[in-house]
Design an enzyme around this catalytic site. Sequence first.
Site, mmCIF file in Angstrom:
data_model
loop_
_atom_site.group_PDB
_atom_site.id
_atom_site.type_symbol
_atom_site.label_atom_id
_atom_site.label_comp_id
_atom_site.label_asym_id
_atom_site.label_seq_id
_atom_site.Cartn_x
_atom_site.Cartn_y
_atom_site.Cartn_z
ATOM 1 N N LYS A 1 0.822 -1.206 0.000
ATOM 2 C CA LYS A 1 0.000 0.000 0.000
ATOM 3 C C LYS A 1 0.858 1.257 0.000
ATOM 4 O O LYS A 1 1.899 1.307 0.651
ATOM 5 C CB LYS A 1 -0.868 0.012 1.270
ATOM 6 C CG LYS A 1 -2.369 0.028 1.003
ATOM 7 C CD LYS A 1 -3.115 -0.141 2.314
ATOM 8 C CE LYS A 1 -4.525 0.363 2.253
ATOM 9 N NZ LYS A 1 -5.258 0.107 3.491
ATOM 10 N N ARG B 1 -19.905 2.407 10.082
ATOM 11 C CA ARG B 1 -20.527 3.644 9.609
ATOM 12 C C ARG B 1 -21.822 3.390 8.866
ATOM 13 O O ARG B 1 -22.746 4.190 8.897
ATOM 14 C CB ARG B 1 -19.575 4.376 8.650
ATOM 15 C CG ARG B 1 -18.434 5.048 9.327
ATOM 16 C CD ARG B 1 -17.373 5.459 8.356
ATOM 17 N NE ARG B 1 -16.670 4.294 7.840
ATOM 18 C CZ ARG B 1 -15.557 4.348 7.138
ATOM 19 N NH1 ARG B 1 -15.032 5.505 6.836
ATOM 20 N NH2 ARG B 1 -14.974 3.246 6.729
HETATM 21 P P1 ADP Z 1 -8.639 0.290 7.135
HETATM 22 O O1 ADP Z 1 -7.459 0.673 6.334
HETATM 23 O O2 ADP Z 1 -8.551 -1.067 7.811
HETATM 24 O O3 ADP Z 1 -9.978 0.583 6.505
HETATM 25 P P2 ADP Z 1 -9.090 2.620 8.706
HETATM 26 O O4 ADP Z 1 -7.987 3.280 9.464
HETATM 27 O O5 ADP Z 1 -9.680 3.377 7.583
HETATM 28 O O6 ADP Z 1 -8.520 1.228 8.359
HETATM 29 O O7 ADP Z 1 -10.274 2.227 9.694
HETATM 30 C C1 ADP Z 1 -10.085 1.518 10.887
HETATM 31 C C2 ADP Z 1 -11.434 1.305 11.565
HETATM 32 O O8 ADP Z 1 -12.051 2.560 11.790
HETATM 33 C C3 ADP Z 1 -12.448 0.494 10.779
HETATM 34 O O9 ADP Z 1 -13.173 -0.306 11.670
HETATM 35 C C4 ADP Z 1 -13.367 1.531 10.181
HETATM 36 O O10 ADP Z 1 -14.671 1.025 9.965
HETATM 37 C C5 ADP Z 1 -13.377 2.544 11.304
HETATM 38 N N1 ADP Z 1 -13.738 3.876 10.844
HETATM 39 C C6 ADP Z 1 -13.196 4.580 9.843
HETATM 40 N N2 ADP Z 1 -13.798 5.797 9.699
HETATM 41 C C7 ADP Z 1 -14.758 5.840 10.671
HETATM 42 C C8 ADP Z 1 -15.774 6.798 11.040
HETATM 43 N N3 ADP Z 1 -15.915 7.961 10.393
HETATM 44 N N4 ADP Z 1 -16.588 6.484 12.065
HETATM 45 C C9 ADP Z 1 -16.449 5.298 12.711
HETATM 46 N N5 ADP Z 1 -15.555 4.359 12.396
HETATM 47 C C10 ADP Z 1 -14.714 4.602 11.399
#
Ligand code: ADP
Length: 151
Positions: free
Chosen positions: A41, A90
């Site tokens: 990535k 979400r």
């Molecule tokens: P990944 O690369 O595994 O998607 P992220 O850092 O984007 O990792 O997300 C990690 C976690 O945070 C996941 O469970 C995702 O659903 C949650 N997440 C991301 N954005 C939000 C948000 N706005 N509200 C709640 N949970 C979130």
Amino acid sequence: MKRAIFPGSFDPITLGHYDIISRSVSLFDEVIVAIGINAEKKYMFSLEERMTFIEDAFKHEPKIKVTSYNGLTVDYCKEVNAEFILRGLRNPADFEFEKAIAHTNRDLAPIETVFLLTAASTSYISSSIVRDVIRNNGDYTKLVPNSVKLK
Ligand code: ADP
């Protein structure tokens, strides 16, 4: 000791992640925000920057630790003695995606995945939208904790 890991890329941490992490503190004795390293990535922020953004955002909260890991999340759980994986939900798309991962993890190890529903006010925020706003010189500051700073 109830220990959970909250795995993700956090590229960068958003107010959505911040909300989930903050609310998880009442459920667990320790929450490890664990940045998964994926060599394939391309990230906008370096691992060090992503870790610092999270550490600075939770300076006031001793129950929260920030680490990084390679390999399977369930193996990392065993390594740090965590019985729980924390994830945020979400929308239905998150649910379908998370369901498959949680079932797979349960096949691999006796670890419970605990889901917290996002706050309504942050449910539309994603790291990929934040990166788009940053790339196009928009005001990203309303979407992330104050600790997220551009160089
Ligand atoms: P990944 O690369 O595994 O998607 P992220 O850092 O984007 O990792 O997300 C990690 C976690 O945070 C996941 O469970 C995702 O659903 C949650 N997440 C991301 N954005 C939000 C948000 N706005 N509200 C709640 N949970 C979130």
